[in-house]
Scaffold this motif. Structure first.
Motif, short mmCIF file in Angstrom:
data_model
loop_
_atom_site.label_atom_id
_atom_site.label_comp_id
_atom_site.label_asym_id
_atom_site.label_seq_id
_atom_site.Cartn_x
_atom_site.Cartn_y
_atom_site.Cartn_z
N LYS A 1 24.68 -28.65 21.22
CA LYS A 1 25.14 -29.88 20.58
C LYS A 1 26.49 -29.64 19.91
O LYS A 1 26.74 -28.56 19.36
N LEU A 2 27.28 -30.66 19.92
CA LEU A 2 28.63 -30.59 19.34
C LEU A 2 28.60 -30.04 17.91
O LEU A 2 29.43 -29.20 17.53
N GLN A 3 27.61 -30.48 17.13
CA GLN A 3 27.59 -30.06 15.72
C GLN A 3 27.18 -28.58 15.57
O GLN A 3 27.33 -28.01 14.49
N ASP A 4 26.68 -27.98 16.65
CA ASP A 4 26.22 -26.59 16.54
C ASP A 4 27.26 -25.57 17.03
O ASP A 4 26.96 -24.37 17.13
N PHE A 5 28.44 -26.05 17.38
CA PHE A 5 29.42 -25.12 17.97
C PHE A 5 29.72 -23.94 17.05
O PHE A 5 29.83 -22.80 17.50
N GLU A 6 29.88 -24.19 15.74
CA GLU A 6 30.22 -23.09 14.82
C GLU A 6 29.13 -22.01 14.86
O GLU A 6 29.42 -20.82 14.95
N MET A 7 27.87 -22.50 14.86
CA MET A 7 26.75 -21.56 14.83
C MET A 7 26.72 -20.69 16.11
O MET A 7 26.46 -19.49 16.05
N ILE A 8 27.05 -21.30 17.23
CA ILE A 8 26.97 -20.57 18.50
C ILE A 8 28.21 -19.73 18.74
O ILE A 8 28.13 -18.58 19.20
N LEU A 9 29.39 -20.32 18.45
CA LEU A 9 30.63 -19.67 18.89
C LEU A 9 31.16 -18.62 17.90
O LEU A 9 31.74 -17.61 18.32
N THR A 10 30.96 -18.86 16.60
CA THR A 10 31.54 -17.92 15.63
C THR A 10 31.09 -16.47 15.89
O THR A 10 31.93 -15.56 15.90
N PRO A 11 29.79 -16.24 16.13
CA PRO A 11 29.40 -14.84 16.40
C PRO A 11 30.09 -14.26 17.65
O PRO A 11 30.38 -13.06 17.69
N LEU A 12 30.34 -15.10 18.64
CA LEU A 12 31.02 -14.60 19.85
C LEU A 12 32.43 -14.15 19.51
O LEU A 12 32.90 -13.08 19.93
N PHE A 13 33.13 -14.98 18.72
CA PHE A 13 34.50 -14.63 18.36
C PHE A 13 34.53 -13.41 17.44
O PHE A 13 35.43 -12.56 17.54
N ARG A 14 33.53 -13.33 16.56
CA ARG A 14 33.49 -12.15 15.66
C ARG A 14 33.28 -10.88 16.49
O ARG A 14 33.95 -9.87 16.29
N ALA A 15 32.39 -10.96 17.44
CA ALA A 15 32.13 -9.78 18.29
C ALA A 15 33.39 -9.38 19.05
O ALA A 15 33.72 -8.20 19.17
N TRP A 16 34.12 -10.37 19.54
CA TRP A 16 35.36 -10.08 20.29
C TRP A 16 36.35 -9.39 19.38
O TRP A 16 36.97 -8.39 19.75
N LYS A 17 36.47 -9.91 18.16
CA LYS A 17 37.42 -9.32 17.18
C LYS A 17 37.05 -7.86 16.90
O LYS A 17 37.91 -6.98 16.86
N LEU A 18 35.76 -7.61 16.72
CA LEU A 18 35.34 -6.28 16.27
C LEU A 18 35.18 -5.27 17.41
O LEU A 18 35.43 -4.09 17.23
N ARG A 19 34.78 -5.77 18.60
CA ARG A 19 34.35 -4.81 19.61
C ARG A 19 35.20 -4.80 20.87
O ARG A 19 34.90 -4.09 21.83
N ARG A 20 36.28 -5.58 20.90
CA ARG A 20 37.08 -5.61 22.12
C ARG A 20 37.84 -4.31 22.29
O ARG A 20 38.20 -3.65 21.30
N MET A 21 38.13 -3.99 23.55
CA MET A 21 38.98 -2.83 23.81
C MET A 21 40.43 -3.29 23.63
O MET A 21 40.69 -4.50 23.61
N ALA A 22 41.35 -2.34 23.55
CA ALA A 22 42.74 -2.71 23.29
C ALA A 22 43.22 -3.73 24.34
O ALA A 22 43.12 -3.47 25.54
N GLY A 23 43.68 -4.85 23.86
CA GLY A 23 44.26 -5.87 24.75
C GLY A 23 43.23 -6.60 25.60
O GLY A 23 43.61 -7.34 26.52
N GLU A 24 41.95 -6.42 25.33
CA GLU A 24 40.94 -7.03 26.21
C GLU A 24 40.85 -8.54 25.98
O GLU A 24 40.51 -8.99 24.87
N PRO A 25 41.11 -9.34 27.02
CA PRO A 25 41.03 -10.79 26.84
C PRO A 25 39.58 -11.23 26.60
O PRO A 25 38.65 -10.53 27.01
N PHE A 26 39.43 -12.40 25.99
CA PHE A 26 38.10 -12.90 25.65
C PHE A 26 37.21 -13.00 26.90
O PHE A 26 36.03 -12.62 26.86
N GLY A 27 37.77 -13.49 28.00
CA GLY A 27 36.97 -13.66 29.22
C GLY A 27 36.42 -12.33 29.72
O GLY A 27 35.25 -12.24 30.11
N ASP A 28 37.25 -11.30 29.72
CA ASP A 28 36.80 -9.98 30.19
C ASP A 28 35.73 -9.44 29.25
O ASP A 28 34.71 -8.89 29.68
N PHE A 29 35.98 -9.62 27.95
CA PHE A 29 35.01 -9.14 26.95
C PHE A 29 33.67 -9.87 27.14
O PHE A 29 32.60 -9.25 27.12
N ALA A 30 33.77 -11.18 27.36
CA ALA A 30 32.54 -11.98 27.48
C ALA A 30 31.72 -11.52 28.68
O ALA A 30 30.50 -11.38 28.60
#
Ligand code: HEM
Ligand code: SF4
Length: 615
Positions: free
Chosen positions: A578-607
């Motif tokens: 649901k539109l109103q749940d985007f923060e709940m679903i997406l924020t952890p994904l972005f946090r994980a990307w920030k913390l665990r990505r390899m150098a220069g790793e784009p979000f799609g590759d990380f995902a």
């Protein structure tokens, strides 16, 4: 149903004005040929034949409408004459081939207020100065006052009333524009990188796009009969196109038909072609039925093409046998042969693509069902030669060329970022003024943006200032999330939309930027985000690093894992979010990307690495 010279059937439809084609071959020859089709490799190629069918094959309703339409005339012509604000179902199907969809405003309650959307067709997105000004004017005078730049390098005019259709269409045609074949079961607008570089490979890609568009344009003339009373307002096709169109050495044509390639039935479904040069994936090459890549010799002169086949986006929720698919390498052909091999591929899809179920009718399903080797074998029979091995290509890059660039001939071009391709109010007015004052020609990009071409150095400052004043900011001042994002029009006019896309996207992008801030991502961190209001995929969401595909009111499927250079399909991550749940679903994904990505790793590759394939 018309049969091509090489095709066999025992009931030949004599459609209203269709020519009866002789069935020139015997049963024995048919059987021999169908055996040939199953061979892995063609040694001696010959005219292809479709295996005979003892039982009449079930065909979809649209097939019957096409067949009985007298090459796209009946009952459209009659329906356009009535006082009603709309046209009947058969005419709705036919008007698509003329470049229009019937729509109604879904925001309005009560009775349906019908109008028509018109889509233009211009290979490589090339728009002459005069045509741009005419389109801009038509949008104000007969449309809803906005001009929409689409994902296929075309314009869309929304809100044209039925009684104005002829005026609008004839004005477009008389100003060297066209809408013929912009929708419907035939070749759609041919994409090519629109950039006006004075480079041999770019120019060749654009010229090839023009020729393919001419080769695969409907020939039977109903378009000009309906909209300009039979006047033939078009420039003559180049001689090599005329020759390729006529050639029937290998059974590609319906002999004597007014529609030599398409016949009475046209194609089973829409057909999309893109041409590009190595590395430049501004055209989303792998999403097309045919993707061509210009190959040059050591001196930089074009010598041939690598060919991909079988890409396509559309799918249907809860029908797992429908799916988006990337095009696959078919092989290489020398440049002299390109129009012949294009015809061969089109004839293969025409004769073997499914006509019983429109959901399964795109060429991607044929390539998937047969496998690329069998597909190539059949194409070679219509081509009459063997296709050479695919030549290795360098990695793809996404090129948007926004902002100022040198053309290579002393002049400049400017790529204007247009949010979701919607030109309206001040931005539309200011662009018109600039284009009119400097007599600029325009190119539309496959990413809903626009390019001002042939700008002299002395004009640059004034143009930059005017654009800024019109709210068309330099890309440097636009959030990078917005720069690469796209959304389809969806509500209120698209009849298939189940939720918002274009109207909802700006707010969702703002929310995503806030989520980025919250988890400590920088303003330079970005990803490709695309939105559609239903699974048909008009903004190619399945190629995005983060795709939102409407699956209910204010509800979306989330797709993850496309690549920033549009070379990999995304995968479904969650449904009914649901539109109103985007923060709940997406924020952890972005946090994980920030913390665990390899150098220069784009979000799609990380995902793909972390979310999609992880248990
Ligand atoms: C009434 C029905 C439809 C309407 C009004 C419609 C409208 C559009 C529009 C407006 C665009 C340009 C998108 C943009 O610039 O945002 C587009 C492109 C596209 N459409 Fe549709 N569409 C319809 C049906 C479909 C269906 C049924 C499919 C697939 C099953 C489909 C697949 C696509 C795709 C993949 C594109 C992307 C452009 C490209 O690369 O070819 N559309 N369509
Ligand atoms: S993706 Fe669906 S909602 Fe969006 S324009 Fe295409 S058909 Fe309409």
């Amino acid at each position: 149903m018309e049969m091509s010279a090489g095709a066999a059937s025992f009931s030949v439809f004599d459609g209203l004005k269709a020519t009866k084609s002789p069935c020139a071959i015997t049963n024995f020859e048919c059987r021999r040929q169908s055996q040939l089709i199953s061979l892995p490799c063609v040694k001696a190629v010959s005219a292809p034949l479709k295996p005979p069918t003892a039982v009449p094959v079930k065909r979809s309703k649209v097939e019957i409408i096409k067949e009985q339409s007298n090459y796209l005339r009946f009952p459209l012509n009659e329906e356009l004459e009535t006082e009603a604000p709309n046209i009947n179902e058969a005419a709705v199907q036919l008007i698509k081939f003329h470049g229009s969809y019937q729509q109604y405003n879904r925001d309005e309650r009560g009775g349906k207020s019908y109008s028509f959307m018109l889509r233009t067709k211009q290979p490589s997105g090339k728009v002459p100065n005069k045509l741009y000004l005419v389109m801009d004017q038509l949008a104000d005078q007969f449309g809803i006052g906005t001009l929409r730049l689409t994902t296929r390098q075309t314009f869309q005019l929304h809100g044209v009333l039925k009684h104005n259709l002829k005026t609008v269409l004839s004005t477009i045609i008389k100003n060297m524009g066209s809408t013929l074949g912009a929708c419907g079961d035939l070749n759609r607008n041919v994409l090519a990188p629109p950039f006006p570089f004075a480079r041999k490979d770019y120019i060749f890609a654009q010229e090839t796009a023009d020729k393919i568009a001419a080769l695969l344009a409907p020939q039977a003339g109903s378009y000009y009969d309906l909209w300009v009373d039979g006047e033939k307002i078009m420039s003559a096709d180049p001689p090599d196109v005329v020759e390729a169109l006529k050639d029937n050495s290998h059974g590609t044509n319906f002999e004597g038909s007014p529609e030599p390639i398409y016949g009475t039935q046209f194609l089973p479904r829409k057909f999309k072609v893109a041409v590009t040069v190595p590395t430049d994936n501004s055209v989303d090459i792998l999403t097309n039925d045919i993707g061509l890549v210009v190959i040059c010799d050591d001196e930089g002169n074009p010598k041939g093409f690598d060919i991909y086949v079988g890409g396509g986006m559309g799918r249907t929720h809860r029908m797992e046998h429908t799916f988006p698919k990337l095009a696959e390498p078919l092989g290489y052909v020398p440049k002299e042969d390109i129009l012949y091999v294009i015809k061969a591929i089109v004839a293969t899809q025409r004769d073997y693509g499914r006509r019983d179920d429109r959901r399964m009718a795109r060429m991607k399903y044929l390539v998937h069902e047969w496998g690329i080797d069998k597909f190539r074998t059949v194409v070679e029979q219509y081509y009459g030669k063997q296709i050479e091995p695919f030549q290795e290509l360098p990695p793809w890059e996404f090129k948007s060329y926004l902002g100022w660039h040198e053309q290579g001939n002393g002049e400049h071009f400017y790529g204007v970022h247009v949010e979701n391709g919607r030109l309206k109010d001040t931005s539309k007015k200011v662009l018109r003024e600039i284009i009119e004052k400097f007599n600029l020609s325009i190119r539309l990009t496959p990413n809903q943006n626009l390019i001002l071409c042939d700008v002299r150095s002395s004009w640059m400052q004034e143009i930059s200032r005017s654009l800024r004043q019109g709210g068309l900011l330099h890309p440097r001042w636009v959030d990078s999330l917005n720069i690469t994002s796209m959304a389809c029009p969806a509500l209120p006019l698209c009849p298939l939309a189940v939720t918002e896309a274009e109207r909802g996207a700006p707010d969702i992008l703002r929310r995503i930027r806030k989520m980025f801030d919250k988890v400590g991502l920088r303003t330079s961190d970005s990803l490709v985000i695309r939105f559609t209001g239903c699974p048909n995929g008009c903004a190619r969401p399945y190629m995005a690093e983060l795709g939102f595909v409407g699956d209910g009111p204010n509800s979306y499927q989330i797709w993850l894992g496309g690549a920033p250079n549009q070379s990999r399909l995304a995968q479904t991550f969650m449904e009914k979010v649901k539109l109103q749940d985007f923060e709940m679903i997406l924020t952890p994904l972005f946090r994980a990307w920030k913390l665990r990505r390899m150098a220069g790793e784009p979000f799609g590759d990380f995902a793909i690495r972390v979310f999609v394939f992880s248990p």
